[in-house]
Design an enzyme around this catalytic site. Structure first.
Site, PDB file in Angstrom:
ATOM      1  N   SER A 129      20.116   3.684  -8.831  1.00  0.00           N
ATOM      2  CA  SER A 129      21.409   4.310  -8.551  1.00  0.00           C
ATOM      3  C   SER A 129      21.311   5.817  -8.638  1.00  0.00           C
ATOM      4  O   SER A 129      20.537   6.363  -9.434  1.00  0.00           O
ATOM      5  CB  SER A 129      22.414   3.809  -9.591  1.00  0.00           C
ATOM      6  OG  SER A 129      23.581   4.599  -9.574  1.00  0.00           O
ATOM      7  N   TYR A 154      24.777   1.454 -18.912  1.00  0.00           N
ATOM      8  CA  TYR A 154      24.502   0.998 -17.543  1.00  0.00           C
ATOM      9  C   TYR A 154      23.491   1.935 -16.876  1.00  0.00           C
ATOM     10  O   TYR A 154      22.463   1.507 -16.348  1.00  0.00           O
ATOM     11  CB  TYR A 154      25.807   0.953 -16.719  1.00  0.00           C
ATOM     12  CG  TYR A 154      25.576   0.983 -15.227  1.00  0.00           C
ATOM     13  CD1 TYR A 154      25.219  -0.175 -14.543  1.00  0.00           C
ATOM     14  CD2 TYR A 154      25.670   2.177 -14.509  1.00  0.00           C
ATOM     15  CE1 TYR A 154      24.974  -0.139 -13.176  1.00  0.00           C
ATOM     16  CE2 TYR A 154      25.423   2.226 -13.149  1.00  0.00           C
ATOM     17  CZ  TYR A 154      25.066   1.069 -12.482  1.00  0.00           C
ATOM     18  OH  TYR A 154      24.822   1.117 -11.142  1.00  0.00           O
ATOM     19  N   LYS A 158      19.250   1.574 -15.625  1.00  0.00           N
ATOM     20  CA  LYS A 158      18.640   1.936 -14.333  1.00  0.00           C
ATOM     21  C   LYS A 158      17.409   2.824 -14.562  1.00  0.00           C
ATOM     22  O   LYS A 158      16.374   2.647 -13.929  1.00  0.00           O
ATOM     23  CB  LYS A 158      19.651   2.656 -13.438  1.00  0.00           C
ATOM     24  CG  LYS A 158      20.828   1.795 -12.996  1.00  0.00           C
ATOM     25  CD  LYS A 158      20.390   0.656 -12.090  1.00  0.00           C
ATOM     26  CE  LYS A 158      21.538  -0.238 -11.662  1.00  0.00           C
ATOM     27  NZ  LYS A 158      21.108  -1.515 -11.085  1.00  0.00           N
TER      28      LYS A 158
HETATM   29  C1  UD1 Z   1      30.282   4.864 -10.337  1.00  0.00           C
HETATM   30  C2  UD1 Z   1      29.514   5.019 -11.598  1.00  0.00           C
HETATM   31  C3  UD1 Z   1      28.043   5.021 -11.287  1.00  0.00           C
HETATM   32  C4  UD1 Z   1      27.679   3.723 -10.598  1.00  0.00           C
HETATM   33  C5  UD1 Z   1      28.542   3.523  -9.371  1.00  0.00           C
HETATM   34  C6  UD1 Z   1      28.306   2.127  -8.870  1.00  0.00           C
HETATM   35  C7  UD1 Z   1      30.886   6.257 -13.223  1.00  0.00           C
HETATM   36  C8  UD1 Z   1      31.086   7.535 -13.939  1.00  0.00           C
HETATM   37  N1  UD1 Z   1      29.917   6.245 -12.310  1.00  0.00           N
HETATM   38  O1  UD1 Z   1      30.006   5.989  -9.503  1.00  0.00           O
HETATM   39  O2  UD1 Z   1      27.305   5.131 -12.464  1.00  0.00           O
HETATM   40  O3  UD1 Z   1      26.324   3.722 -10.222  1.00  0.00           O
HETATM   41  O4  UD1 Z   1      29.914   3.669  -9.685  1.00  0.00           O
HETATM   42  O5  UD1 Z   1      29.058   1.881  -7.749  1.00  0.00           O
HETATM   43  O6  UD1 Z   1      31.565   5.279 -13.460  1.00  0.00           O
HETATM   44  N2  UD1 Z   1      38.118   7.754  -8.260  1.00  0.00           N
HETATM   45  C9  UD1 Z   1      39.471   8.070  -8.264  1.00  0.00           C
HETATM   46  N3  UD1 Z   1      40.358   7.058  -8.516  1.00  0.00           N
HETATM   47  C10 UD1 Z   1      39.966   5.772  -8.778  1.00  0.00           C
HETATM   48  C11 UD1 Z   1      38.586   5.471  -8.782  1.00  0.00           C
HETATM   49  C12 UD1 Z   1      37.684   6.502  -8.535  1.00  0.00           C
HETATM   50  O7  UD1 Z   1      39.869   9.200  -8.037  1.00  0.00           O
HETATM   51  O8  UD1 Z   1      40.839   4.922  -8.997  1.00  0.00           O
HETATM   52  C13 UD1 Z   1      37.156   8.831  -7.950  1.00  0.00           C
HETATM   53  C14 UD1 Z   1      36.164   9.118  -9.050  1.00  0.00           C
HETATM   54  O9  UD1 Z   1      36.678  10.080  -9.925  1.00  0.00           O
HETATM   55  C15 UD1 Z   1      34.966   9.622  -8.245  1.00  0.00           C
HETATM   56  C16 UD1 Z   1      35.076   8.882  -6.905  1.00  0.00           C
HETATM   57  O10 UD1 Z   1      36.398   8.401  -6.838  1.00  0.00           O
HETATM   58  O11 UD1 Z   1      35.123  10.972  -7.996  1.00  0.00           O
HETATM   59  C17 UD1 Z   1      34.114   7.734  -6.799  1.00  0.00           C
HETATM   60  O12 UD1 Z   1      34.279   6.887  -7.935  1.00  0.00           O
HETATM   61  P1  UD1 Z   1      33.505   5.500  -8.075  1.00  0.00           P
HETATM   62  O13 UD1 Z   1      33.722   4.672  -6.869  1.00  0.00           O
HETATM   63  O14 UD1 Z   1      33.895   4.899  -9.395  1.00  0.00           O
HETATM   64  O15 UD1 Z   1      31.974   5.900  -8.059  1.00  0.00           O
HETATM   65  P2  UD1 Z   1      31.160   6.915  -8.996  1.00  0.00           P
HETATM   66  O16 UD1 Z   1      31.957   7.368 -10.130  1.00  0.00           O
HETATM   67  O17 UD1 Z   1      30.558   7.943  -8.108  1.00  0.00           O
END
Ligand code: UD1
Length: 344
Positions: A129, A154, A158
């Protein structure tokens, strides 16, 4: 002579990326053996995959943590390559239940490696990841970008798994490994027969988006708009799961065709294009015509402001690049959600 190019064991093959990869492998002429314990997936996913490819697959309900059960799979099936997807993936849960994550993600992986060695099966493809890069100083990240200390169990599993694979490839003759570092996988098969099926409250952005669009959730929370990015929201590299699946096929080809330059290799699997949370919301609304209520809330602990891939190495060495259009990807996510919810 077999009619297939080779056979690939797909652990966690009923999961989101596993099902799409199994389809892509079959479409590329491979046979697959799929194993899963349905701890975070459903038998319907295997049915969906079989419908898409138009035939049954060899499927066994096996927990990869169960060494003896897994040994049976190795005894019953010939394959040169394993793609190891089977793992827990909820970052937040890993913070409150670290042992559950270390136990499951590492024991299952060690079992796979142990049996690959014992049965002299040469090729291991591991699902890593972009989380290993943490909050990188220079963007986009290349495979040479130093890994940051993991901020969750997690993420740590990895990193540890990458290192274990490197060490095994170094030590054992006839043992080869590729780690693919996924950025943010989204989308679903255009048939809407397979897709991401989060249980309970989702962890990732897109399931929140599609569930909000479906009316399951009232409002999407955008975690922070005060980051040092063009619109203040986080930047990510959203990769279509079909493109991601094809990257696995390219990596398997590379192993099976003896094209690897090192015994252990790492590739970024992303699009190379950063997209902000607000951009993604706007694109989703435009692509689907569905209104998406959202509000800005505080930052989510542990989020990095920005991360996206330098894909040059994967482009060159795997002969692969992401091709799907983001609007098509978002429409596919929405079509999948609609099918799951029975929305017309
Ligand atoms: C997350 C994990 C990462 C993992 C990946 C797997 C964290 C900090 N990181 O990545 O370790 O490998 O998922 O798929 O959990 N967001 C919102 N609102 C929401 C959900 C997300 O604004 O309800 C934003 C988050 O702040 C981020 C972006 O959307 O900026 C992507 O979020 P997400 O899909 O959870 O992925 P990552 O955080 O990049």
């Amino acid at each position: 002579m077999s009619q297939y190019k080779d056979t690939v064991l797909v652990s966690g093959g009923a999961g989101y990326i596993g099902t799409h990869t199994a389809v892509a492998l079959v479409e590329a002429g491979y046979d697959v053996v799929v194993i899963d314990n349905f701890s975070n997936s459903e038998p319907s996913a295997v049915e969906g995959l079989e419908k898409i490819i138009g035939r049954k697959v060899a499927f066994e309900e096996v927990d990869t943590c169960d060494l003896e059960a897994l040994r049976g799979v190795f005894e019953r099936h010939e394959f040169s390559t394993v793609i190891h997807f089977a793992a827990y993936k909820a970052v937040g849960e890993s913070m409150t239940e670290p042992l559950k994550y270390y136990q499951n993600n590492l024991v299952s992986y060690m079992n796979i490696l142990q049996l690959m060695k014992e049965f002299k099966r040469p090729n291991v493809l591991f699902s890593s990841s972009a989380t290993v890069y943490g909050d990188a100083e220079v963007l986009p990240v290349t495979e040479e970008t130093p890994r940051q200390p993991a901020t969750s169990p997690y993420g740590n599993t990895k990193q540890i798994a990458e290192d274990i694979l490197r060490d095994c490839c170094r030590a054992y003759e006839g043992f080869f490994g590729i780690a693919l570092r996924y950025f943010n996988p989204i989308g679903a098969h255009p048939s809407a027969l397979i897709g991401e099926l989060p249980r309970g409250v989702p962890n990732n952005l897109i399931p929140f988006v599609t569930q909000t669009a479906a009316g399951v959730r009232e409002c999407l929370s955008v975690f922070g708009n005060d980051y040092d990015t063009p619109d203040g929201t986080c930047l990510r590299d959203y990769i279509d799961v079909l493109d991601l699946a094809k990257a696995h096929v390219a990596a398997v080809d590379r192993m099976v065709d003896h094209k690897m330059k090192e015994k252990y290799e790492i590739f970024n699997v992303g699009t190379g294009t950063p997209v902000s949370v607000l951009e993604l919301i706007t694109r989703f609304m435009k692509a689907t015509g569905v209104d998406l209520p959202y509000k800005i809330v505080g930052r989510r602990a542990g989020d990095v402001p920005a991360v996206w891939a330098d894909t040059a190495l994967a482009n060159k060495e795997l002969g692969w690049k992401a091709e799907r259009d983001l609007d098509d990807t978002l429409r596919a996510s929405w079509n999948w959600e609609k099918r799951v919810r029975g929305i017309k």
